[in-house]
Design an enzyme around this catalytic site. Structure first.
Site, mmCIF file in Angstrom:
data_model
loop_
_atom_site.group_PDB
_atom_site.id
_atom_site.type_symbol
_atom_site.label_atom_id
_atom_site.label_comp_id
_atom_site.label_asym_id
_atom_site.label_seq_id
_atom_site.Cartn_x
_atom_site.Cartn_y
_atom_site.Cartn_z
ATOM 1 N N LYS A 1 0.820 -1.211 0.000
ATOM 2 C CA LYS A 1 0.000 0.000 0.000
ATOM 3 C C LYS A 1 0.865 1.277 0.000
ATOM 4 C CE LYS A 1 -4.069 -1.970 -0.164
ATOM 5 N NZ LYS A 1 -4.125 -3.303 0.325
HETATM 6 C C1 LIG Z 1 -5.482 -4.177 0.698
HETATM 7 C C2 LIG Z 1 -6.939 -3.957 0.726
HETATM 8 C C3 LIG Z 1 -7.714 -4.324 1.845
HETATM 9 C C4 LIG Z 1 -7.173 -5.135 2.969
HETATM 10 O O1 LIG Z 1 -6.170 -4.528 3.665
HETATM 11 P P1 LIG Z 1 -5.407 -5.361 4.812
HETATM 12 O O2 LIG Z 1 -4.670 -4.309 5.565
HETATM 13 O O3 LIG Z 1 -4.508 -6.329 4.123
HETATM 14 O O4 LIG Z 1 -6.440 -6.037 5.643
HETATM 15 C C5 LIG Z 1 -9.047 -3.975 1.855
HETATM 16 N N1 LIG Z 1 -9.614 -3.338 0.825
HETATM 17 C C6 LIG Z 1 -8.917 -2.997 -0.282
HETATM 18 C C7 LIG Z 1 -9.609 -2.272 -1.392
HETATM 19 C C8 LIG Z 1 -7.561 -3.318 -0.368
HETATM 20 O O5 LIG Z 1 -6.869 -3.026 -1.482
#
Ligand SMILES: *Cc1c(COP(=O)(O)O)cnc(C)c1O
Length: 381
Positions: free
Chosen positions: A185
């Site tokens: 992210k």
């Molecule tokens: C990465 C992601 C998540 C989940 O995030 P985590 O921190 O891994 O639980 C949820 N929604 C979207 C749109 C994502 O890209």
């Protein structure tokens, strides 16, 4: 012959500052939830201009707790998009509610606002929009729908740091927003997440719920003795963030604007350079509107086979990805909720054409040019 350089799709942006900050936490011997987590929460809230930030173990946990704290449970329906990662809908299942999908807008790839009201029933309790790639959903329109039908607005902001909608940061608009600090992210703590809200009562409950429902202060208000005592004041979950993660998060937050500038610069190069290929539709990005976080750069291939295109780029050492396989096409969602192929035609059509190009702050301008040139080569052949 010179080796073709490998251009990775995504890479975390980590340097000595994170390594130093994490080492300090390890040396301090206080490695789970503590002062660094509180510091990270305060800095994150301040960045967004929101009252409260509650650090958790993931964005999935953040979404789950947001549903719990707003009282959504068994038999309820939550409207969301099929064009997202499974975590969005998975969190709805955790509380025993049903994810009700609404098709997307073919331009923005976000939930189609026009189609939401016809999906609302007497069981609908919340909407979870997703700001796909970091482009904001129309939060004003969503707020009006939520007010009219008395629904909670919980936005999945996993891609949306730093995203602005009409001058406000995403994270300071919805009732509760969920951020992700997963490895790929825009800012990362390896694994981690954050809930932001302006609601004091929700914030207090969330702080307790994310660590077993334990409230140390509740006991110490009554007695100065027995520091080992605590009360359990709400239902609990093991969703806390560690100081190791928070130390990293603080460094990533410091670099957030810098990494965003780089993403923005590369996205603009793609926007300009890809215009020369009529076979490629660049992402929706209206002039002067909003701030795109550029978590992903999603193009739509107008002709040819998408899978072949991705494979050909891969052979040229350019790593791409595809976001997203619509959730209603997965076996589990079909079996569990009765969805089937054809239910959300826009999401399906878009899915057949989308390719996510390499975009991360570790790229150089020449890397981006190489991606553009290689796309030209692949399109020609
Ligand atoms: C990465 C992601 C998540 C989940 O995030 P985590 O921190 O891994 O639980 C949820 N929604 C979207 C749109 C994502 O890209």
């Amino acid at each position: 012959m010179k080796e073709k350089p490998f251009i990775p799709f995504s890479r975390p942006w980590i340097d000595e500052t994170e390594i130093e900050a994490v080492s300090q936490v390890l040396e301090s011997k206080w490695i789970s939830t503590g002062a660094r987590v509180r510091e990270f929460e305060r800095a994150f809230a301040e960045y967004l201009g929101v009252k409260h930030a509650i650090a958790v173990s993931s964005c999935t946990a953040a979404l789950h707790l947001s549903l719990v704290v707003t009282g959504i449970g068994v038999g309820d329906e939550v409207i969301t998009t099929p064009y997202t990662f499974t975590a969005t809908a998975e969190a709805i299942r955790y509380v025993g509610a049903k994810p009700v999908f609404v098709d997307i807008n073919a331009e923005t790839l976000n939930i189609d606002i026009e189609k939401i009201e016809s999906a609302i029933t007497s069981r609908t309790e919340a909407i979870i929009p997703v700001h796909i790639a970091g482009f904001p959903c129309d939060m004003g329109a969503l707020q009006r729908i939520c007010q009219k039908h008395n629904l909670v607005l919980i936005d999945d902001a996993a891609h949306a740091i730093p995203t602005r909608y009409n001058g406000s940061f995403v994270g300071n608009i919805g009732d509760l927003s969920s951020f992700s600090f997963y490895a790929n992210k825009n800012m990362t703590t390896g694994e981690g997440g954050m809930i932001t809200t302006n609601d004091d009562a929700h914030a207090e409950t969330l702080r307790t719920m994310r660590l077993h429902g334990i409230d140390k202060d509740a006991w110490s208000r009554q007695s100065k003795r027995s520091i080992w005592r605590y009360d359990i004041t709400s239902e609990g979950y093991k969703y806390n963030m560690t100081d190791i993660q928070a130390a990293m998060g603080l460094c990533q937050l410091m670099k957030l604007n810098k990494q965003h500038e780089r993403r923005q610069k590369y996205a603009e190069i793609y926007n300009t350079e890809l215009q020369k290929y009529s076979q490629i539709k660049p992402p929706y990005y209206p002039e002067n509107a909003y701030q795109h976080a550029w978590h992903l750069y999603i193009i739509q291939l107008q002709t040819g086979n998408r899978d072949d295109f991705v494979e050909s780029l891969r052979e040229e050492n350019i790593e791409c990805s595809v976001h997203y396989i619509p959730l209603h096409l997965f076996d589990f969602y079909q079996k569990q909720y009765g969805y089937s192929v054809g239910d959300f035609p826009i999401a399906e059509e878009v899915f057949e054409r989308v390719v996510s190009l390499p975009l991360h702050p570790g790229l150089s301008e020449s890397d981006v040019s190489l991606v553009v040139d290689t796309i030209g080569k692949v399109l020609e052949s």
